[in-house]
Design an enzyme around this catalytic site. Structure first.
Site, short mmCIF file in Angstrom:
data_model
loop_
_atom_site.label_atom_id
_atom_site.label_comp_id
_atom_site.label_asym_id
_atom_site.label_seq_id
_atom_site.Cartn_x
_atom_site.Cartn_y
_atom_site.Cartn_z
N ASP A 36 0.84 -1.20 0.00
CA ASP A 36 0.00 0.00 0.00
C ASP A 36 0.88 1.25 0.00
O ASP A 36 1.52 1.57 0.99
CB ASP A 36 -0.90 0.00 1.24
CG ASP A 36 -2.10 0.91 1.08
OD1 ASP A 36 -1.93 1.99 0.50
OD2 ASP A 36 -3.19 0.53 1.53
N HIS A 60 -7.71 -1.26 -9.68
CA HIS A 60 -7.46 -0.15 -8.76
C HIS A 60 -6.17 0.59 -9.12
O HIS A 60 -6.14 1.84 -9.10
CB HIS A 60 -7.37 -0.69 -7.33
CG HIS A 60 -7.23 0.37 -6.29
ND1 HIS A 60 -8.27 1.18 -5.89
CD2 HIS A 60 -6.14 0.75 -5.55
CE1 HIS A 60 -7.85 2.01 -4.96
NE2 HIS A 60 -6.57 1.79 -4.73
#
Length: 308
Positions: free
Chosen positions: A122, A216
């Protein structure tokens, strides 16, 4: 009669070092109305628009002041929180509080991009300090807004619950197609390493895009959003098991930018229209805060706003 409390609560972390303690302060939209400083409120601090994926709890977002406490030692972080709450007593009260965590220092042989509770790296696409336009994207330039915000930044906070039972029901290949990256290395599905630029036009033997249109990683790229970029500094959270027996866990998403209308908002609008990940997450709380530049020696944070 209420007994006056005494004791040594300020000595909670007596035998600990600094533990990389940081305390960051930001001002919410409502702060300026409460203090009569409406003329000093930046235009960029306008309330965020509503998004179709929002399921927001109004009691766990926004607020006059935002305080983020971070440390490598949870005891040191608690000590700082305890001290601030005591000093603020009679002036400010806690409206909501969220606790997050990241990988502990030393958990890996060398520093690496953190993983979230879905197991994904992330922050791979973050702007880097070495980028020529890093400061332009993250910090408010002098003259761009009120003087007190010069060299400051705007932070967006989102509590994003991960629907982990649904996510973990997917196979590895399905998860990777949702994100557009390899789970093991963070590399784009078109090959290379974590920092390799994805080949967005690459197709497989069937003629399908290797990185799906709704992946994404594709949707959040600056070059897919008119150059919009933000510096992500998220934390994971786990608040136990809810009444349905599923984890109340996910991401305390924090992103920094010079202007949320050119950073977070256009990207979130794009995600709102067709992000494959949306099926597995739920935005449950939100906030936007103006964080002034650091204080010089002998000054305090926000002095230019409060005394200017």
């Amino acid at each position: 009669r209420r007994r006056r409390r005494t004791g040594t609560t300020r000595e909670i972390a007596l035998d600990a070092g600094p533990a990389s303690l940081t305390v960051t302060l930001g001002f919410g939209h409502s702060f300026f109305g409460r203090t009569g400083l409406e003329k000093q409120r930046p235009e960029a601090l306008a309330p965020l628009p509503q998004f179709s994926s929002d399921h927001l709890d109004a009691n766990r977002g926004n607020g006059d002041l935002w305080v983020q406490i971070g440390a490598d030692d949870a005891l040191v972080a608690f000590h700082a929180l305890n001290a601030l709450q005591k000093d603020a007593r009679g002036t400010a009260r806690v409206r909501w509080q969220m606790n997050g965590f990241n990988r502990s220092p030393g958990a890996t042989a060398s520093p690496r991009t953190a993983r979230n509770l879905m197991g994904q790296l992330d922050g791979t696409g973050n702007p880097q300090e070495s980028d020529k336009d890093f400061a332009q994207r993250v910090f408010v330039a002098p003259g761009d807004g009120p003087a007190w915000m010069a060299n400051g930044s705007y932070v967006v906070m989102r509590r994003i619950r991960m629907l982990l039972d649904d996510w973990e029901g997917l196979g590895l290949a399905e998860q990777e197609h949702v994100i557009g990256r390899r789970k093991s290395t963070g590399a784009p599905l078109t090959g290379g390493g974590e920092r390799t630029e994805p080949k967005l036009d690459a197709t497989d033997k069937s003629g399908d895009l290797v990185i799906p249109l709704n992946a994404h990683a594709r949707i959040t790229r600056p070059d897919q959003n008119g150059g919009a970029a933000m510096l992500r500094r998220p934390f994971s959270y786990h608040d136990g098991i809810d009444a349905d027996g599923v984890p109340d866990a996910g991401l305390l998403f924090l992103c920094w930018q010079a202007d949320p209308l050119r950073g977070f908002v256009p990207v979130q609008r794009k995600l709102d229209r067709g992000d494959a990940l949306s099926e597995y997450i739920r935005h449950e709380a939100s906030g936007l805060y103006a964080v002034p530049g650091g204080a010089a020696k002998g000054e305090y944070v926000g002095q230019a706003l409060l005394e200017g």
